[in-house]
Design a protein around this motif. Sequence first.
Motif, PDB file in Angstrom:
ATOM      1  N   TRP A  57       0.831  -1.209   0.000  1.00 18.69           N
ATOM      2  CA  TRP A  57       0.000   0.000   0.000  1.00 18.69           C
ATOM      3  C   TRP A  57       0.865   1.258   0.000  1.00 18.69           C
ATOM      4  CZ3 TRP A  57      -0.592   4.021   3.552  1.00 18.69           C
ATOM      5  CH2 TRP A  57      -1.691   4.859   3.345  1.00 18.69           C
ATOM      6  N   ARG A  60       2.155   2.012  -3.388  1.00 22.33           N
ATOM      7  CA  ARG A  60       1.089   2.550  -4.232  1.00 22.33           C
ATOM      8  C   ARG A  60       0.730   3.982  -3.831  1.00 22.33           C
ATOM      9  NH1 ARG A  60      -4.895   0.978  -3.551  1.00 22.33           N
ATOM     10  NH2 ARG A  60      -5.908   2.064  -5.249  1.00 22.33           N
ATOM     11  N   ARG A  61       0.747   4.261  -2.534  1.00 20.48           N
ATOM     12  CA  ARG A  61       0.339   5.576  -2.021  1.00 20.48           C
ATOM     13  C   ARG A  61       1.429   6.626  -2.191  1.00 20.48           C
ATOM     14  NH1 ARG A  61      -0.766   9.856  -0.841  1.00 20.48           N
ATOM     15  NH2 ARG A  61      -2.119  10.727   0.781  1.00 20.48           N
ATOM     16  N   ASN A 266     -11.713  -3.959   3.398  1.00 24.47           N
ATOM     17  CA  ASN A 266     -11.027  -2.685   3.185  1.00 24.47           C
ATOM     18  C   ASN A 266      -9.526  -2.789   3.364  1.00 24.47           C
ATOM     19  OD1 ASN A 266     -13.096  -0.406   2.698  1.00 24.47           O
ATOM     20  ND2 ASN A 266     -14.005  -1.563   4.379  1.00 24.47           N
ATOM     21  N   PRO A 268      -5.900  -3.721   1.800  1.00 20.24           N
ATOM     22  CA  PRO A 268      -5.321  -3.877   0.452  1.00 20.24           C
ATOM     23  C   PRO A 268      -4.836  -5.302   0.240  1.00 20.24           C
ATOM     24  CG  PRO A 268      -3.784  -2.750   1.900  1.00 20.24           C
ATOM     25  CD  PRO A 268      -5.061  -2.890   2.671  1.00 20.24           C
ATOM     26  N   HIS A 272      -4.581  -7.694  -6.010  1.00 21.94           N
ATOM     27  CA  HIS A 272      -5.276  -6.589  -6.680  1.00 21.94           C
ATOM     28  C   HIS A 272      -4.382  -5.361  -6.842  1.00 21.94           C
ATOM     29  CE1 HIS A 272      -8.859  -8.917  -6.515  1.00 21.94           C
ATOM     30  NE2 HIS A 272      -9.168  -8.682  -5.263  1.00 21.94           N
ATOM     31  N   TYR A 274      -2.653  -4.128  -4.519  1.00 18.37           N
ATOM     32  CA  TYR A 274      -2.847  -3.458  -3.238  1.00 18.37           C
ATOM     33  C   TYR A 274      -4.063  -2.535  -3.220  1.00 18.37           C
ATOM     34  CZ  TYR A 274       1.494  -5.647  -2.019  1.00 18.37           C
ATOM     35  OH  TYR A 274       2.458  -6.602  -1.788  1.00 18.37           O
ATOM     36  N   ARG A 275      -5.029  -2.859  -4.050  1.00 17.94           N
ATOM     37  CA  ARG A 275      -6.373  -2.317  -3.854  1.00 17.94           C
ATOM     38  C   ARG A 275      -7.128  -3.253  -2.904  1.00 17.94           C
ATOM     39  NH1 ARG A 275      -9.304  -2.027  -9.288  1.00 17.94           N
ATOM     40  NH2 ARG A 275      -8.133  -3.954  -9.603  1.00 17.94           N
ATOM     41  N   GLU A 279     -12.740  -2.092  -3.403  1.00 15.91           N
ATOM     42  CA  GLU A 279     -12.403  -1.198  -4.514  1.00 15.91           C
ATOM     43  C   GLU A 279     -12.482  -1.902  -5.868  1.00 15.91           C
ATOM     44  OE1 GLU A 279      -9.063   1.769  -3.572  1.00 15.91           O
ATOM     45  OE2 GLU A 279      -8.539   0.017  -2.362  1.00 15.91           O
ATOM     46  N   VAL A 280     -12.605  -3.219  -5.850  1.00 18.03           N
ATOM     47  CA  VAL A 280     -12.592  -3.985  -7.096  1.00 18.03           C
ATOM     48  C   VAL A 280     -13.997  -3.990  -7.678  1.00 18.03           C
ATOM     49  CG1 VAL A 280     -12.168  -6.246  -8.147  1.00 18.03           C
ATOM     50  CG2 VAL A 280     -10.687  -5.412  -6.309  1.00 18.03           C
TER      51      VAL A 280
END
Length: 284
Positions: A57, A60-61, A266, A268, A272, A274-275, A279-280
């Motif tokens: 995460w 990604r963030r 919720n 990650p 996915h 790290y979604r 969120e998918v």
Amino acid sequence: MARNGGREHYRATAADQEAHQRARRPKPAKLALLPALRAVVEEKLALSWSPEQISGWLRRRFPSDSAMQISHEAIYLSLNDPRRRRAIDRRLTQRLRTGRPIRQPRAVRRSTGRGIIRDMVSISRRPAEVEDRTVPRHWEGDLVMGSRPSAIATLVERTSRFTAVVALPDGIKAEQVTPHLTRHLLGIPAPMRRTLTWDRGREMAEHRTITATTGMPVYLCKPRSPWQRGTNENTNRLLRQYLPKNADLRKYSQEDLDSIAAELNNRPRKIHGYRAPSEVTLTS
């Protein structure tokens, strides 16, 4: 100036000392040096995120900020190494899935068959589209046992890994499981219900009733083959963080279990990018 003295000797000595400091073990932990990173990691650990989820995460963030990135092994090292106590609050090991302060290899658990079910439909007859996950809305399920005879039921959508947890306050026999499971499945929008794959347990003796009520064919795995519903098995391991094996699971209300499912949905997931499962989008 002498070859082994004077300024040149001083410079060489300073370089040697710098190299020596870099090579010292253990090195200062990154989390001890970067308070902002430490705060974020501790916040996510407190939410029961795994170190791998936190690491993915963060990448990604903060894709361009190396000071806000850390490997999952570095997080584990800060948590597990007593010499790094000041790097992170080690009480957060209690929020890891194992709850142990020291990492241990996972033991292999052998599964056993749980009875014969009439008119069952074998997983070998399940549509081929279920296998590759390209078509969503196919579900896997099983019971998670506490102190007997307490249990809860889990449902996991294979593509998104979206999870539902079902309270079973009455018991684990088929006639006790079927009403609660059916009610929860009917709460899922009809277009989201295609098939259900379940372990070959006696709680599925009334699978025909479930199919007739929900419109979902129920496919049962082969004996001693938990990998045939591997998505659900992985999810059940995550749930053990909240639902210990020796706990009386009847004390958890449906509201309690919905809160646990919301936390999982919720978090990650590496699969996915790290979604989180929430969120998918299921577009097929």
